[in-house]
Design an enzyme around this catalytic site. Structure first.
Site, PDB file in Angstrom:
ATOM      1  N   CYS A   1      -7.984  -1.989   0.373  1.00  0.00           N
ATOM      2  CA  CYS A   1      -7.441  -1.994  -0.132  1.00  0.00           C
ATOM      3  C   CYS A   1      -6.771  -1.612  -0.857  1.00  0.00           C
ATOM      4  O   CYS A   1      -8.163  -2.687  -2.062  1.00  0.00           O
ATOM      5  CB  CYS A   1      -5.922  -2.897   0.159  1.00  0.00           C
ATOM      6  SG  CYS A   1      -4.425  -2.760  -0.821  1.00  0.00           S
TER       7      CYS A   1
ATOM      8  N   CYS B   1      -5.570  -4.675  -3.439  1.00  0.00           N
ATOM      9  CA  CYS B   1      -5.554  -6.328  -3.369  1.00  0.00           C
ATOM     10  C   CYS B   1      -7.111  -6.538  -2.992  1.00  0.00           C
ATOM     11  O   CYS B   1      -7.861  -8.099  -2.517  1.00  0.00           O
ATOM     12  CB  CYS B   1      -4.843  -7.298  -2.546  1.00  0.00           C
ATOM     13  SG  CYS B   1      -5.401  -6.391  -0.221  1.00  0.00           S
TER      14      CYS B   1
ATOM     15  N   CYS C   1      -1.041  -2.313   4.331  1.00  0.00           N
ATOM     16  CA  CYS C   1      -2.296  -3.659   4.218  1.00  0.00           C
ATOM     17  C   CYS C   1      -1.347  -4.990   4.723  1.00  0.00           C
ATOM     18  O   CYS C   1      -0.453  -5.454   4.351  1.00  0.00           O
ATOM     19  CB  CYS C   1      -2.132  -3.863   2.526  1.00  0.00           C
ATOM     20  SG  CYS C   1      -3.823  -4.706   2.536  1.00  0.00           S
TER      21      CYS C   1
ATOM     22  N   CYS D   1      -1.044  -7.853   1.850  1.00  0.00           N
ATOM     23  CA  CYS D   1      -0.706  -7.402   0.611  1.00  0.00           C
ATOM     24  C   CYS D   1       1.117  -6.669   0.765  1.00  0.00           C
ATOM     25  O   CYS D   1       1.559  -6.488   0.410  1.00  0.00           O
ATOM     26  CB  CYS D   1      -1.281  -7.374  -0.755  1.00  0.00           C
ATOM     27  SG  CYS D   1      -1.402  -5.328  -0.692  1.00  0.00           S
TER      28      CYS D   1
ATOM     29  N   CYS E   1      -3.873   8.611   8.849  1.00  0.00           N
ATOM     30  CA  CYS E   1      -3.015   9.238   7.201  1.00  0.00           C
ATOM     31  C   CYS E   1      -3.282   8.633   6.427  1.00  0.00           C
ATOM     32  O   CYS E   1      -1.772   8.417   6.173  1.00  0.00           O
ATOM     33  CB  CYS E   1      -2.285  10.381   7.812  1.00  0.00           C
ATOM     34  SG  CYS E   1      -2.185  11.572   6.376  1.00  0.00           S
TER      35      CYS E   1
HETATM   36 ZN   LIG Z   1      -3.735  -5.404   0.747  1.00  0.00          ZN
END
Ligand SMILES: [Zn+2]
Length: 149
Positions: free
Chosen positions: A57, A60, A105, A108, A128
């Site tokens: 991510c 984060c 995610c 976060c 995607c």
């Molecule tokens: Zn994240």
């Protein structure tokens, strides 16, 4: 230098101000992660990323996808058939009257992309992703076969 902004709605999930996000993310990352934007197809350098490693991510740092699960979907967006266990969450996205499943995610809660049921086996799913929402960390230790399974 007017860095004081009236913060109308404090972000939930991760304790960062909007200004902090703007400082840490590129404008494109900010647009995708914070404003649910979609990057233009084919613009992400991660489309051509084929080294072994981990996609994380961009907001984060949580690991999301292993390079093993990346495939060329031909869409112009980095695509994966399987996220790491518990790494992402999904929600129903009724935007534009299209039934899409939004992917974010799990840590976060920032928007990453969408998942579609037309991916390759073994999952049949196609995650995607916006390349701007991802950060690639190449596998660093080639010695001793880091391959799993
Ligand atoms: Zn994240």
């Amino acid at each position: 230098m007017s860095s004081q902004q009236p913060s109308a709605s404090p972000p939930s999930g991760v304790e960062k101000t909007d200004e902090e996000w703007r400082r840490e993310l590129t404008p494109e990352q900010y647009r995708v992660l914070r404003a649910h934007g979609t990057e233009r197809a084919g613009t992400s350098p991660l489309n051509a990323e084929h080294r072994p490693g981990m996609f994380r991510c961009a907001a984060c740092g949580q690991p999301l996808f292993e390079s093993d699960t990346k495939f060329d979907s031909g869409t112009g967006w980095p695509s994966f058939y399987k996220p790491l266990d518990g790494a992402v969450g999904t929600s129903n996205d009724g935007a534009y009257n299209m039934q899409r499943t939004e992917v974010h995610c799990s840590r976060c809660r920032r928007h990453l992309g969408h998942v579609f049921p037309d991916g390759p086996q073994p999952t049949g799913e196609r995650y995607c992703m916006n390349g701007a929402a991802l950060d690639f960390a190449p596998a660093s230790a080639p010695s001793g076969s880091a391959k799993k399974e």
